[in-house]
Design a protein around this motif. Structure first.
Motif, PDB file in Angstrom:
ATOM      1  N   LEU A   1      79.644  47.524   8.143  1.00 24.32           N
ATOM      2  CA  LEU A   1      80.677  48.502   8.500  1.00 24.32           C
ATOM      3  C   LEU A   1      80.380  49.207   9.816  1.00 24.32           C
ATOM      4  CD1 LEU A   1      83.287  49.757   7.400  1.00 24.32           C
ATOM      5  CD2 LEU A   1      81.895  51.478   6.246  1.00 24.32           C
ATOM      6  N   SER A   2      79.102  49.497  10.088  1.00 24.39           N
ATOM      7  CA  SER A   2      78.776  50.263  11.295  1.00 24.39           C
ATOM      8  C   SER A   2      78.998  49.461  12.571  1.00 24.39           C
ATOM      9  CB  SER A   2      77.331  50.760  11.239  1.00 24.39           C
ATOM     10  OG  SER A   2      76.421  49.680  11.262  1.00 24.39           O
ATOM     11  N   GLN A   3      79.125  48.131  12.450  1.00 26.43           N
ATOM     12  CA  GLN A   3      79.437  47.323  13.625  1.00 26.43           C
ATOM     13  C   GLN A   3      80.882  47.525  14.072  1.00 26.43           C
ATOM     14  OE1 GLN A   3      78.510  43.234  12.763  1.00 26.43           O
ATOM     15  NE2 GLN A   3      76.294  43.584  12.679  1.00 26.43           N
ATOM     16  N   HIS A   4      81.676  48.189  13.234  1.00 21.88           N
ATOM     17  CA  HIS A   4      83.091  48.376  13.510  1.00 21.88           C
ATOM     18  C   HIS A   4      83.465  49.857  13.568  1.00 21.88           C
ATOM     19  CE1 HIS A   4      83.721  44.039  12.821  1.00 21.88           C
ATOM     20  NE2 HIS A   4      82.731  44.209  11.965  1.00 21.88           N
TER      21      HIS A   4
ATOM     22  N   ARG B   1      62.327  48.516   9.779  1.00 19.35           N
ATOM     23  CA  ARG B   1      63.479  48.874  10.613  1.00 19.35           C
ATOM     24  C   ARG B   1      64.721  49.011   9.737  1.00 19.35           C
ATOM     25  NH1 ARG B   1      61.902  43.741  10.909  1.00 19.35           N
ATOM     26  NH2 ARG B   1      63.413  42.107  10.393  1.00 19.35           N
ATOM     27  N   ILE B   2      65.692  49.744  10.239  1.00 16.24           N
ATOM     28  CA  ILE B   2      67.001  49.826   9.586  1.00 16.24           C
ATOM     29  C   ILE B   2      67.753  48.541   9.884  1.00 16.24           C
ATOM     30  CG2 ILE B   2      69.227  51.004   9.644  1.00 16.24           C
ATOM     31  CD1 ILE B   2      67.695  53.619  10.086  1.00 16.24           C
ATOM     32  N   GLY B   3      68.185  47.841   8.835  1.00 15.16           N
ATOM     33  CA  GLY B   3      68.810  46.531   8.998  1.00 15.16           C
ATOM     34  C   GLY B   3      70.305  46.631   9.238  1.00 15.16           C
ATOM     35  N   GLU B   4      70.683  47.208  10.361  1.00 15.33           N
ATOM     36  CA  GLU B   4      72.105  47.404  10.637  1.00 15.33           C
ATOM     37  C   GLU B   4      72.851  46.083  10.773  1.00 15.33           C
ATOM     38  OE1 GLU B   4      75.031  50.018  13.559  1.00 15.33           O
ATOM     39  OE2 GLU B   4      72.912  49.820  14.057  1.00 15.33           O
ATOM     40  N   ASP B   5      72.199  45.053  11.312  1.00 15.94           N
ATOM     41  CA  ASP B   5      72.845  43.755  11.458  1.00 15.94           C
ATOM     42  C   ASP B   5      72.087  42.658  10.706  1.00 15.94           C
ATOM     43  OD1 ASP B   5      70.674  43.841  13.118  1.00 15.94           O
ATOM     44  OD2 ASP B   5      71.698  43.093  14.905  1.00 15.94           O
ATOM     45  N   GLU B   6      71.320  43.047   9.690  1.00 13.87           N
ATOM     46  CA  GLU B   6      70.606  42.104   8.825  1.00 13.87           C
ATOM     47  C   GLU B   6      71.060  42.307   7.380  1.00 13.87           C
ATOM     48  OE1 GLU B   6      66.285  41.464  10.109  1.00 13.87           O
ATOM     49  OE2 GLU B   6      66.705  43.487  10.854  1.00 13.87           O
TER      50      GLU B   6
ATOM     51  N   LYS C   1      60.387  39.078   9.809  1.00 11.93           N
ATOM     52  CA  LYS C   1      61.066  38.510  10.974  1.00 11.93           C
ATOM     53  C   LYS C   1      62.482  39.066  11.111  1.00 11.93           C
ATOM     54  CE  LYS C   1      62.552  34.050  12.914  1.00 11.93           C
ATOM     55  NZ  LYS C   1      62.642  32.587  12.662  1.00 11.93           N
ATOM     56  N   TYR C   2      62.853  39.386  12.335  1.00 12.86           N
ATOM     57  CA  TYR C   2      64.193  39.880  12.615  1.00 12.86           C
ATOM     58  C   TYR C   2      65.211  38.766  12.401  1.00 12.86           C
ATOM     59  CZ  TYR C   2      68.072  41.868  15.389  1.00 12.86           C
ATOM     60  OH  TYR C   2      69.295  42.342  15.808  1.00 12.86           O
ATOM     61  N   GLN C   3      66.194  38.996  11.507  1.00 14.83           N
ATOM     62  CA  GLN C   3      67.162  37.962  11.146  1.00 14.83           C
ATOM     63  C   GLN C   3      68.591  38.524  11.177  1.00 14.83           C
ATOM     64  OE1 GLN C   3      65.249  36.824   7.334  1.00 14.83           O
ATOM     65  NE2 GLN C   3      64.870  34.840   8.277  1.00 14.83           N
ATOM     66  N   PRO C   4      69.127  38.732  12.376  1.00 15.06           N
ATOM     67  CA  PRO C   4      70.480  39.281  12.473  1.00 15.06           C
ATOM     68  C   PRO C   4      71.538  38.273  12.057  1.00 15.06           C
ATOM     69  CG  PRO C   4      69.713  38.612  14.634  1.00 15.06           C
ATOM     70  CD  PRO C   4      68.541  38.442  13.695  1.00 15.06           C
ATOM     71  N   LYS C   5      72.691  38.784  11.635  1.00 21.12           N
ATOM     72  CA  LYS C   5      73.831  37.938  11.289  1.00 21.12           C
ATOM     73  C   LYS C   5      74.973  38.233  12.243  1.00 21.12           C
ATOM     74  CE  LYS C   5      72.675  37.464   6.381  1.00 21.12           C
ATOM     75  NZ  LYS C   5      73.055  37.795   4.994  1.00 21.12           N
ATOM     76  N   ASP C   6      75.801  37.200  12.456  1.00 19.68           N
ATOM     77  CA  ASP C   6      76.963  37.368  13.315  1.00 19.68           C
ATOM     78  C   ASP C   6      78.110  36.530  12.759  1.00 19.68           C
ATOM     79  OD1 ASP C   6      76.509  34.680  14.114  1.00 19.68           O
ATOM     80  OD2 ASP C   6      75.300  35.332  15.829  1.00 19.68           O
ATOM     81  N   GLU C   7      79.178  36.402  13.540  1.00 18.79           N
ATOM     82  CA  GLU C   7      80.373  35.702  13.042  1.00 18.79           C
ATOM     83  C   GLU C   7      80.138  34.222  12.768  1.00 18.79           C
ATOM     84  OE1 GLU C   7      80.350  35.592  17.536  1.00 18.79           O
ATOM     85  OE2 GLU C   7      80.054  37.128  15.984  1.00 18.79           O
ATOM     86  N   LYS C   8      79.034  33.666  13.270  1.00 19.25           N
ATOM     87  CA  LYS C   8      78.723  32.259  13.021  1.00 19.25           C
ATOM     88  C   LYS C   8      77.802  32.058  11.814  1.00 19.25           C
ATOM     89  CE  LYS C   8      79.204  31.032  17.927  1.00 19.25           C
ATOM     90  NZ  LYS C   8      78.518  30.453  19.119  1.00 19.25           N
TER      91      LYS C   8
END
Length: 270
Positions: free
Chosen positions: A84-87, A113-118, A248-255
């Motif tokens: 949600l915070s990405q929007h 870390r705070i996993g805002e995009d994980e 390990k840093y593991q961000p997610k995106d539209e793909k």
């Protein structure tokens, strides 16, 4: 269980008492973390994004399925939004609060870390007990098994909840089994039937939550969400969760692909 859950105030550093309490019981409850004005602002932001996603026909975000239901008038609603915070610039800024950064010290690892995009990022859960609702409770579970489904070692994580509605214990809501975060990994996984078991436990503890409170629980802690005995507006509970993660840093995106565990059935995960 004869257990009186204490409450605390969170500053920019955790006190030794707060750290000891969390270490012993696996959860901690902070009162009045955000103001009533912020509560209203956050709810407006969440519902603004919900409206945009409904109008756009979005059913997944960064590979994570959204959870849909209907409100008491039969209108479609999203009962679980993720990332949600990405929007929302307002909610992104909220996650920069230095008091939230203090929670990183609850896990003894400098890579926290705070996993805002994980994981699922900032999640907005909207529980309501109505005829049309599909999301009114959540069975006993821990947050750890998802790592196994992803073929990864189980790492320590925390789930941090910002509560946007009052939820006294008699209204249902969050239930925890204190100390179960220290069980063996087998019991972390199999003490109960994950998500299927909704039965009360004699050792469970319910929390008296007010809008603006913050709760934190260890990912290995057994917990559930009890259905509200009331219906309609009195049963409404809105809460935002974000993870504190390590490794390990593991961000997610539209793909990003949909994780396998979402394909096993209609599991409800935080």
């Amino acid at each position: 269980m004869d257990f009186d859950a204490k409450t605390f105030t969170l500053g920019e550093q955790l006190t030794p008492e707060q750290k000891a309490y969390f270490d012993q019981y696996g959860f901690i409850h902070f009162k009045n973390f955000i103001s009533k004005e912020s509560v209203e602002t956050f709810k407006k932001e969440a519902h603004r994004v919900e409206k945009e996603w409904l109008e756009a026909g979005i059913d997944k975000m960064n590979g994570i399925p959204l959870k849909f239901g209907k409100d008491e008038k039969g209108n479609p609603m999203i009962q679980r939004l993720c990332f949600l915070s990405q929007h929302s610039a307002i909610l992104h800024e909220y996650l920069q609060d230095p008091r939230l950064k203090a929670l990183l010290t609850l896990i003894p690892d400098n890579a926290n870390r705070i996993g805002e995009d994980e994981k699922d990022g900032l999640v907005f859960n909207h529980y309501v007990n109505a005829d049309n609702s599909k999301f009114s409770q959540m069975g006993w579970h821990t947050d750890s098994p998802r790592d196994l489904f992803l073929g990864q070692k189980i790492l320590k994580m925390l789930n941090v909840g910002t509560h946007l509605d009052d939820c006294p214990m008699e209204n249902g809501g969050l239930r925890v089994l204190p100390g179960t975060h220290k069980l063996s990994k087998m019991k972390v996984l199999f003490l109960k039937k994950q998500f299927i078991d909704h039965n009360p436990d004699k050792n469970e503890v319910g929390l008296n939550i007010e809008a603006g409170d913050l709760t934190v629980h260890d990912g290995d802690l057994w917990h559930r969400v009890e259905v509200c005995p009331f219906t309609g507006e009195k049963s409404r509970r809105r809460v935002m969760y974000f993870p504190i993660v390590q490794g390990k840093y593991q961000p997610k995106d539209e793909k990003s692909k949909t994780p396998f565990y979402h394909k096993l059935g209609k599991l409800v995960v935080k």
